[in-house]
Design a protein around this motif. Structure first.
Motif, PDB file in Angstrom:
ATOM      1  N   VAL A 276       0.854  -1.200   0.000  1.00  0.00           N
ATOM      2  CA  VAL A 276       0.000   0.000   0.000  1.00  0.00           C
ATOM      3  C   VAL A 276       0.888   1.246   0.000  1.00  0.00           C
ATOM      4  O   VAL A 276       0.656   2.191  -0.767  1.00  0.00           O
ATOM      5  N   ILE A 277       1.922   1.258   0.821  1.00  0.00           N
ATOM      6  CA  ILE A 277       2.798   2.442   0.869  1.00  0.00           C
ATOM      7  C   ILE A 277       3.523   2.611  -0.474  1.00  0.00           C
ATOM      8  O   ILE A 277       3.617   3.718  -1.002  1.00  0.00           O
ATOM      9  N   ALA A 278       4.005   1.502  -1.039  1.00  0.00           N
ATOM     10  CA  ALA A 278       4.722   1.588  -2.323  1.00  0.00           C
ATOM     11  C   ALA A 278       3.789   2.087  -3.422  1.00  0.00           C
ATOM     12  O   ALA A 278       4.171   2.902  -4.263  1.00  0.00           O
ATOM     13  N   ASP A 279       2.569   1.617  -3.412  1.00  0.00           N
ATOM     14  CA  ASP A 279       1.604   2.052  -4.429  1.00  0.00           C
ATOM     15  C   ASP A 279       1.197   3.506  -4.209  1.00  0.00           C
ATOM     16  O   ASP A 279       1.258   4.329  -5.125  1.00  0.00           O
ATOM     17  N   HIS A 280       0.758   3.817  -3.001  1.00  0.00           N
ATOM     18  CA  HIS A 280       0.205   5.144  -2.760  1.00  0.00           C
ATOM     19  C   HIS A 280       1.261   6.230  -2.913  1.00  0.00           C
ATOM     20  O   HIS A 280       0.946   7.344  -3.327  1.00  0.00           O
ATOM     21  N   SER A 281       2.513   5.915  -2.597  1.00  0.00           N
ATOM     22  CA  SER A 281       3.521   6.979  -2.710  1.00  0.00           C
ATOM     23  C   SER A 281       3.687   7.396  -4.171  1.00  0.00           C
ATOM     24  O   SER A 281       3.945   8.564  -4.456  1.00  0.00           O
ATOM     25  N   ARG A 282       3.495   6.461  -5.095  1.00  0.00           N
ATOM     26  CA  ARG A 282       3.547   6.869  -6.508  1.00  0.00           C
ATOM     27  C   ARG A 282       2.386   7.791  -6.832  1.00  0.00           C
ATOM     28  O   ARG A 282       2.544   8.843  -7.451  1.00  0.00           O
ATOM     29  N   ALA A 283       1.177   7.391  -6.408  1.00  0.00           N
ATOM     30  CA  ALA A 283      -0.006   8.207  -6.693  1.00  0.00           C
ATOM     31  C   ALA A 283       0.128   9.590  -6.049  1.00  0.00           C
ATOM     32  O   ALA A 283      -0.188  10.612  -6.666  1.00  0.00           O
ATOM     33  N   ILE A 284       0.629   9.619  -4.811  1.00  0.00           N
ATOM     34  CA  ILE A 284       0.784  10.896  -4.095  1.00  0.00           C
ATOM     35  C   ILE A 284       1.743  11.805  -4.861  1.00  0.00           C
ATOM     36  O   ILE A 284       1.453  12.983  -5.107  1.00  0.00           O
ATOM     37  N   ALA A 285       2.893  11.257  -5.258  1.00  0.00           N
ATOM     38  CA  ALA A 285       3.887  12.069  -5.972  1.00  0.00           C
ATOM     39  C   ALA A 285       3.296  12.626  -7.264  1.00  0.00           C
ATOM     40  O   ALA A 285       3.416  13.822  -7.555  1.00  0.00           O
ATOM     41  N   PHE A 286       2.634  11.784  -8.030  1.00  0.00           N
ATOM     42  CA  PHE A 286       2.102  12.245  -9.317  1.00  0.00           C
ATOM     43  C   PHE A 286       0.968  13.262  -9.130  1.00  0.00           C
ATOM     44  O   PHE A 286       0.897  14.261  -9.849  1.00  0.00           O
ATOM     45  N   LEU A 287       0.084  13.003  -8.169  1.00  0.00           N
ATOM     46  CA  LEU A 287      -1.045  13.934  -7.982  1.00  0.00           C
ATOM     47  C   LEU A 287      -0.543  15.318  -7.568  1.00  0.00           C
ATOM     48  O   LEU A 287      -0.988  16.330  -8.108  1.00  0.00           O
ATOM     49  N   ILE A 288       0.410  15.353  -6.636  1.00  0.00           N
ATOM     50  CA  ILE A 288       0.902  16.673  -6.207  1.00  0.00           C
ATOM     51  C   ILE A 288       1.663  17.337  -7.358  1.00  0.00           C
ATOM     52  O   ILE A 288       1.544  18.543  -7.564  1.00  0.00           O
ATOM     53  N   SER A 289       2.380  16.550  -8.137  1.00  0.00           N
ATOM     54  CA  SER A 289       3.124  17.146  -9.258  1.00  0.00           C
ATOM     55  C   SER A 289       2.177  17.791 -10.271  1.00  0.00           C
ATOM     56  O   SER A 289       2.576  18.647 -11.047  1.00  0.00           O
ATOM     57  N   GLU A 290       0.917  17.385 -10.241  1.00  0.00           N
ATOM     58  CA  GLU A 290      -0.053  17.962 -11.172  1.00  0.00           C
ATOM     59  C   GLU A 290      -0.854  19.087 -10.525  1.00  0.00           C
ATOM     60  O   GLU A 290      -1.876  19.526 -11.054  1.00  0.00           O
ATOM     61  N   GLY A 291      -0.432  19.494  -9.346  1.00  0.00           N
ATOM     62  CA  GLY A 291      -1.055  20.652  -8.718  1.00  0.00           C
ATOM     63  C   GLY A 291      -2.203  20.338  -7.778  1.00  0.00           C
ATOM     64  O   GLY A 291      -2.891  21.238  -7.307  1.00  0.00           O
ATOM     65  N   ILE A 292      -2.445  19.073  -7.482  1.00  0.00           N
ATOM     66  CA  ILE A 292      -3.506  18.714  -6.542  1.00  0.00           C
ATOM     67  C   ILE A 292      -2.995  18.877  -5.117  1.00  0.00           C
ATOM     68  O   ILE A 292      -1.864  18.498  -4.824  1.00  0.00           O
ATOM     69  N   ILE A 293      -3.820  19.449  -4.235  1.00  0.00           N
ATOM     70  CA  ILE A 293      -3.453  19.506  -2.822  1.00  0.00           C
ATOM     71  C   ILE A 293      -4.557  18.857  -1.988  1.00  0.00           C
ATOM     72  O   ILE A 293      -5.718  18.826  -2.414  1.00  0.00           O
ATOM     73  N   PRO A 294      -4.196  18.333  -0.811  1.00  0.00           N
ATOM     74  CA  PRO A 294      -5.211  17.633  -0.012  1.00  0.00           C
ATOM     75  C   PRO A 294      -6.365  18.562   0.352  1.00  0.00           C
ATOM     76  O   PRO A 294      -6.141  19.716   0.705  1.00  0.00           O
ATOM     77  N   SER A 295      -7.584  18.046   0.260  1.00  0.00           N
ATOM     78  CA  SER A 295      -8.748  18.836   0.659  1.00  0.00           C
ATOM     79  C   SER A 295      -9.870  17.873   0.984  1.00  0.00           C
ATOM     80  O   SER A 295      -9.670  16.663   1.031  1.00  0.00           O
ATOM     81  N   ASN A 296     -11.056  18.417   1.234  1.00  0.00           N
ATOM     82  CA  ASN A 296     -12.158  17.543   1.624  1.00  0.00           C
ATOM     83  C   ASN A 296     -13.096  17.193   0.493  1.00  0.00           C
ATOM     84  O   ASN A 296     -14.170  16.652   0.722  1.00  0.00           O
ATOM     85  N   GLU A 297     -12.725  17.549  -0.708  1.00  0.00           N
ATOM     86  CA  GLU A 297     -13.611  17.155  -1.800  1.00  0.00           C
ATOM     87  C   GLU A 297     -12.844  16.913  -3.090  1.00  0.00           C
ATOM     88  O   GLU A 297     -11.709  17.357  -3.254  1.00  0.00           O
ATOM     89  N   GLY A 298     -13.511  16.213  -3.980  1.00  0.00           N
ATOM     90  CA  GLY A 298     -12.979  15.997  -5.324  1.00  0.00           C
ATOM     91  C   GLY A 298     -11.608  15.359  -5.332  1.00  0.00           C
ATOM     92  O   GLY A 298     -11.309  14.448  -4.562  1.00  0.00           O
ATOM     93  N   ARG A 299     -10.783  15.842  -6.231  1.00  0.00           N
ATOM     94  CA  ARG A 299      -9.449  15.254  -6.406  1.00  0.00           C
ATOM     95  C   ARG A 299      -8.604  15.396  -5.152  1.00  0.00           C
ATOM     96  O   ARG A 299      -7.839  14.508  -4.797  1.00  0.00           O
ATOM     97  N   GLY A 300      -8.751  16.529  -4.469  1.00  0.00           N
ATOM     98  CA  GLY A 300      -7.982  16.762  -3.247  1.00  0.00           C
ATOM     99  C   GLY A 300      -8.339  15.753  -2.170  1.00  0.00           C
ATOM    100  O   GLY A 300      -7.491  15.365  -1.359  1.00  0.00           O
ATOM    101  N   TYR A 301      -9.585  15.314  -2.166  1.00  0.00           N
ATOM    102  CA  TYR A 301      -9.994  14.331  -1.165  1.00  0.00           C
ATOM    103  C   TYR A 301      -9.393  12.959  -1.474  1.00  0.00           C
ATOM    104  O   TYR A 301      -9.013  12.220  -0.570  1.00  0.00           O
ATOM    105  N   VAL A 302      -9.296  12.655  -2.734  1.00  0.00           N
ATOM    106  CA  VAL A 302      -8.659  11.388  -3.107  1.00  0.00           C
ATOM    107  C   VAL A 302      -7.201  11.411  -2.637  1.00  0.00           C
ATOM    108  O   VAL A 302      -6.699  10.450  -2.039  1.00  0.00           O
ATOM    109  N   LEU A 303      -6.522  12.539  -2.878  1.00  0.00           N
ATOM    110  CA  LEU A 303      -5.132  12.661  -2.427  1.00  0.00           C
ATOM    111  C   LEU A 303      -5.038  12.524  -0.907  1.00  0.00           C
ATOM    112  O   LEU A 303      -4.184  11.808  -0.382  1.00  0.00           O
TER     113      LEU A 303
END
Ligand code: ATP
Ligand code: MG
Ligand code: MG
Ligand code: MG
Length: 471
Positions: A276-303
């Motif tokens: 899970v950590i190996a998988d999610h760290s890839r998703a986290i890196a790519f999502l933030i590189s595309e300008g997504i930041i953590p939030s409570n809705e939408g794409r940010g919530y997925v992050l």
């Protein structure tokens, strides 16, 4: 023969270039498409062309596309071959070649370029697609018993979103020969879900448009949309049963082992956390590189969910504070050659992720205090009620396995049955809410905007459920 993942990616793109395809770079994970939250397949950037709304500049294209699927979050670590972030290899034809070439080239690539043994490959076609069946039988000449006919569930692809292009598909499966989990080894085929057969390649014959009620009408062109799972192809080419044993995850898993002093493949539960950590760290890196930041809705919530899940699994491995940064560094190093946006945004990726990690570690600390209080008040009772375990999950974000592990150190068990009942009840409520209220209101809002802007038909978000379980 052994090929590295970088060699396989390049081999694929070069192979289709030689077959007259133009190689294009990956599009963004955030599609320019109001119907979708994320790019879920290689075809997404080309949807308007398949749809017939946009004329193609090239009729043959090949790509390696960054993808993210939230519907597979809970599969990660529990199946050997589902990721959140993954790469999809694709060759596309817009009104150019069709079934015969697409199948022939898939076969040629797998058996001649990657040198996979033909006898380990199986195919499936849509139940009524005799044309595809006969190509597999007469042109490719694979034994008839290795061509399966599947129904809509498996062999009909799309639309990606509520409406759009779709069609019957033909899949290629690889036989890993791994029978340990199979209840019926004699009769095991790709129809069996024991894990022995891996779906590595899916060719969609995109020739229909589906409206909101699933009514089909022919598209202006007959198209090919191939989606081949890069991580799965790397794994089987490298003789591995599990994607996480391919070279794609090697450095990341080594780093995780280092940080936590654990060994991969020693303990099944810990392996899930490592994956899970190996998988999610890839998703986290790519999502933030595309300008997504953590939030409570939408794409940010997925992050946010991805970071929290990674933190929880880190805590299961013993983490007491933020730990993702050095893991993200290995991801950036590994993938940065192909995706330079990771290198450009390295600082941002690390800062945003550690801020979110810190916040969640604090919440978890409060949960620990609560749990310690509960333990003191148990007065040597050997079982914790499912109700309290559920409160810990619901209010403090404690997954059951975390609660269980902490309690097991004190010889206390959890009433899992009650916990599961409460969890199911909540899920049902969430499902009812998201199915009726949330989806419809979103839809209504878009309809209003739509009228206002006189845009195309409505839309909605693909599979966004703010109440999806995080575990
Ligand atoms: P599965 O049945 O294994 O969930 P799928 O049928 O949902 O896969 P497709 O939509 O056909 O997948 O996508 C094309 C290819 O992308 C698949 O054949 C597979 O190789 C790969 N793929 C799909 N989902 C994932 C995932 N979550 N992680 C890694 N690879 C994936
Ligand atoms: Mg799937
Ligand atoms: Mg499938
Ligand atoms: Mg498929």
């Amino acid at each position: 023969k052994y090929f590295t993942s970088d060699e396989i990616r390049e081999k694929f793109l070069y192979f289709f270039e030689k077959k007259g395809h133009t190689r294009l770079p990956s599009s963004s994970l955030i599609p320019n498409d109001p119907q979708l939250l994320f790019t879920v397949a290689g075809m997404v950037p080309f949807k308007p062309i398949f749809w017939g709304k946009v004329e193609p500049t090239y009729t043959r294209i090949t790509t390696c596309q960054k993808c993210l699927r939230t519907n597979d979050i809970e599969n990660v670590g529990r199946t050997p071959r589902h990721h959140t972030f993954f790469e999809m290899l694709g060759n596309f034809s817009f009104g150019d070649y069709f079934k015969k070439e697409a199948i022939k080239w898939a076969w040629e690539f797998l058996t001649e370029e990657l040198e996979l043994p033909a006898e380990k490959l199986w195919a499936s076609v849509y139940e009524t697609d005799d044309e595809a069946f006969n190509i597999w039988k007469d042109d490719i000449k694979i034994p008839e018993n290795k061509i399966l006919r599947f129904g809509k569930e498996e062999n009909w692809w799309g639309p990606a979103g509520p409406t759009g292009p779709c069609g019957p598909c033909s899949e290629i499966y690889f036989d890993t020969g791994y029978t340990e989990n199979c209840p019926d080894q004699e009769n095991c085929t790709p129809a069996c879900d024991c894990g022995r057969f891996v779906e590595i390649w899916n060719i969609v014959f995109t020739e229909y448009y589906s409206d909101e009620n699933g009514n089909l009408s022919p598209l202006p062109r007959k198209n090919i949309d191939t989606g081949a799972g890069f991580e799965r192809i790397c794994a089987v080419t490298q003789g591995k049963y599990d994607n996480f044993d391919s070279d794609l995850f090697k450095e990341t898993i080594e780093e995780i082992q280092q940080i936590f002093g654990v060994k991969f493949r020693e303990n099944k539960g810990k392996d899930v956390s490592i994956k899970v950590i190996a998988d999610h760290s890839r998703a986290i890196a790519f999502l933030i590189s595309e300008g997504i930041i953590p939030s409570n809705e939408g794409r940010g919530y997925v992050l946010r969910r991805l970071i929290r899940r990674a933190v929880r699994h880190g805590a299961l491995l013993g983490a007491k504070g933020p730990f993702l940064n050095s893991i993200l560094e290995t991801v950036i190093k590994k993938m940065g050659k192909i995706y330079p946006e990771l290198i450009e945004k390295e600082g941002l990726i690390k800062d945003i992720s550690s801020m979110e990690e810190e916040k969640f570690f604090e919440t978890m600390e409060k949960g620990m205090e609560r749990l310690n209080n509960i333990i003191q008040n148990l007065n040597n009772q050997a079982t914790l009620s499912g109700k309290i375990a559920f409160e810990l999950y619901d209010t403090y974000g404690f997954p059951l396995d975390l609660t269980k592990e902490i309690l097991s150190e004190k010889g206390i068990e959890v009433d899992e049955k009650e916990f599961t009942e409460l969890m199911n009840k909540q899920r049902e409520m969430a499902r009812a809410a998201s199915g009726k209220v949330e989806y419809d209101t979103t839809k209504q809002i878009y309809k209003e905007i739509d009228k206002f802007l006189t845009l195309t038909e409505f839309i909605g978000y693909d599979k966004l459920s703010s109440t999806e379980e995080v575990q």
